[in-house]
Every structure is written in structure tokens, then in C-alpha cells.
Motif scaffolding. Structure first.
Motif, PDB file in Angstrom:
ATOM      1  N   ALA A 173       0.825  -1.204   0.000  1.00 21.20           N
ATOM      2  CA  ALA A 173       0.000   0.000   0.000  1.00 21.20           C
ATOM      3  C   ALA A 173       0.862   1.259   0.000  1.00 21.20           C
ATOM      4  N   SER A 177       0.829   3.878  -3.146  1.00 22.78           N
ATOM      5  CA  SER A 177       0.458   5.272  -2.903  1.00 22.78           C
ATOM      6  C   SER A 177       1.582   6.214  -3.314  1.00 22.78           C
ATOM      7  N   THR A 254       0.120   7.015   2.276  1.00 21.18           N
ATOM      8  CA  THR A 254      -0.496   5.690   2.182  1.00 21.18           C
ATOM      9  C   THR A 254      -2.010   5.794   2.267  1.00 21.18           C
ATOM     10  N   GLY A 255      -2.674   5.317   1.223  1.00 19.02           N
ATOM     11  CA  GLY A 255      -4.129   5.301   1.200  1.00 19.02           C
ATOM     12  C   GLY A 255      -4.765   6.657   1.007  1.00 19.02           C
TER      13      GLY A 255
END
Length: 318
Positions: A173, A177, A254-255
Motif C-alpha cells: 500500500a 500510494s 499511504t491510502g
């Protein structure tokens, strides 16, 4: 592959009857290149197993893509052509996604000239990763090779790494990202939505100077894992100094969807997220053991090699 409904157009396998229409939208064939026209007809003649995929709208073919399996027995996108009237409408991206979904081998490659910035931007947006540079095909214009990057969750597995699934997902992830934020900054710079200031250009120069010794490694030498992690982690410190010099805030990526237009803060945050993971691996190395090799490879590929952070100024200097 059955016809896939993409709303305004569909992607399907090519047929022999498509040949004339595809020659009619191919800019090279239209200029009188008989070899290109002959290749299109040959691809179309192969019937149900045709390597050619057609994007078709209400007015007829919009573009085509060819994937073959003669590159070290792996898939290779030999040709991607979008008709002049359909460029910039998402046809190229849909064709790349369709051939990636249909690929019969674990890896799918393609290549383009370094000077072909539109194709490089398209490949970046579609999630392809630069993996090598070849000199000598076109004098003064090297060929840059790309690998289709697997979707999240395919970069490694708990059984291969011995780590809990959540930790492997965390690495994937973070890297996904970082690529998304990187691509946003590259795209906005190349499309003119981010105009670099004199300070940003100077910081780019300073970063290149500070990290000049991190890139090249003798391929015949396998460095110790700790050395590899140190090379990744060094970028985190360099990025914090750069961000402090320019007053840019480094934020977790991230995300998180990058704000648009993306600029220097988003670019530095993407690279810092990768370097920061190297720092975390180093801190936890004695307690957790070595991180998954595929994860380390992925983070290195983000930082080092053609088309990576190592070539940062090549993407932004005009």
C-alpha cells in the motif's frame, strides 16, 4: 477475450475485416509506410487468436494494441496506436488495461523512446514501471523498457516472506500510494499545471547532488541487505532537508489521494514515504528479520534506475 463494454467504446479482439479501417487510423501507415500496413493486415488475419485488440466506438475503430509473446517468452506490447481524433480520450489507457488483463504470461513488457513523453506519461498513469534502458536502436534516443506493475497484494505473499499478511499489505500500500503521488506530480508538471519555481529547481539540483552516489551498482556484485536498506533510507533524510529548505510539508501518502494540481510538496512526500520505509526496516531489522525481498526490490525500483527518482530532473526540466 469477449467484447468488453467500456461505455463509449468497447475493446475486442481484432478480425481480418478490421484491417482497412485500422490502416486508415494509423498515422504511420497513412504516411505511406507499407511495412506498417502489412503488419496490421498480418495481425488481423490471425483470427480468434489475433494478438491485436481493437478499441471500437460508434463511428468505428478508435485505436488498436498488439501484444505478442516473443520477448524472452513473456508478453510484450509491440504496438499501441490511437487514431488522431481519439487521442486524449482514454482509449490508450483502456487498451493497455485490456491487454494487461488478457496477458498469458506472468510479466508484460513494452518499450518506447526516451523522447516519447506522451507514451511515457500514459505508461506511468497506467501503472507501468521503468525497468531498463537500451542504447543503440535509435541513435541519440535510447529505448526505455517498462514492466506492467502488478496490482496491490501481488508483490509478495505471507508464505514467501514469513511475515504476517497485514505487514506485507502495508508495504504494498505504501509503495502503490507513493507511485500514485509521484505520477500526479509528474503529470501536472508535464501538462503545465505545476510550473516549477527557481527555488524548486535549485532544490532538485541539490537533491541530485546529495544522492549522486546512491544510484549505480555493479550488477555483478550482490550488496548486503543492510547496505541496500541504507541506500533506501538515505533518501528520507535528504528529503527532510530539502523540504525544510523550501518550507514544504511532508505528509503521509499511504491510502491518501494526492491533491491536485500536485506540486513540489506532493512529489517530495511520495519519495519520502519510500525512504521512510527504508528507515523503518533498518530500525526493526534485528527484531523482525529481513523484509520481503520483493518489497525491497520494489522500493529500490522506485528510487534507482531509468524512469525513477534517480532521473527526476529528466521529467521536470524543459
Amino acid at each position: 477475450m469477449e467484447a468488453v463494454d467500456l461505455g463509449e467504446f468497447v475493446v475486442r479482439r481484432g478480425r481480418e475485416a478490421d484491417a482497412d479501417a485500422l490502416v486508415g487510423i494509423d498515422s504511420v501507415a497513412l504516411e505511406g509506410d507499407e511495412d506498417r500496413a502489412a503488419s496490421i493486415r498480418r495481425w488481423c488475419r490471425q483470427g480468434p487468436i489475433s494478438p491485436l485488440f481493437v478499441a471500437e466506438g460508434a463511428t468505428g475503430p478508435l485505436g488498436y494494441c498488439v501484444v505478442e509473446y516473443t520477448f524472452f517468452e513473456q508478453g510484450f506490447v509491440t504496438m499501441l496506436m490511437v487514431g488522431p481524433s481519439a487521442r486524449g480520450t482514454g482509449v490508450g489507457r483502456r487498451l493497455l488495461d485490456a491487454v494487461a488483463a488478457s496477458c498469458e504470461t506472468p510479466k508484460l513488457f513494452t518499450s518506447t523512446n526516451v523522447s516519447n513523453h506522451p507514451m511515457r506519461r500514459l505508461l506511468q498513469r497506467a501503472g507501468w514501471r521503468p525497468v531498463g534502458l537500451l542504447h543503440g536502436l535509435d541513435e541519440g534516443d535510447p529505448e526505455l523498457f517498462y514492466l506492467h506493475r502488478p496490482r496491490s497484494g501481488t508483490a509478495g505473499s505471507p508464505s514467501q516472506s514469513g511475515l504476517r499478511p497485514g505487514r506485507v499489505d502495508e508495504f504494498t500500500a505504501r509503495l502503490d500510494s507513493a507511485w500514485e503521488w509521484w505520477h500526479a506530480a509528474v503529470e501536472d508538471a508535464q501538462e503545465g499545471r505545476w510550473v516549477r519555481t527557481a527555488l524548486e529547481r535549485q532544490v532538485m539540483d541539490d537533491l541530485a547532488a546529495a544522492t549522486v552516489g546512491l544510484g549505480y551498482l555493479d550488477p555483478s556484485v550482490e550488496p548486503p541487505l543492510r547496505n541496500r536498506l541504507c541506500r533506501i533510507a538515505t533518501w528520507a533524510g535528504a528529503l527532510r532537508l530539502a523540504a525544510g529548505a523550501g518550507g514544504w510539508d511532508l505528509v503521509p501518502v499511504t491510502g491518501v489521494v494526492p491533491p491536485r494540481p500536485a506540486g513540489m510538496a506532493e512529489l517530495l512526500s511520495a519519495v519520502h514515504a519510500v525512504g521512510e520505509q527504508g528507515e523503518a526496516w533498518l530500525r526493526r531489522l534485528s527484531a523482525d528479520g529481513p523484509p520481503p525481498l520483493r518489497a525491497v526490490n520494489g522500493f529500490e525500483a522506485f528510487l534507482f534506475g531509468p524512469g525513477s527518482v534517480e532521473d527526476l530532473r529528466q521529467f521536470f526540466y524543459d
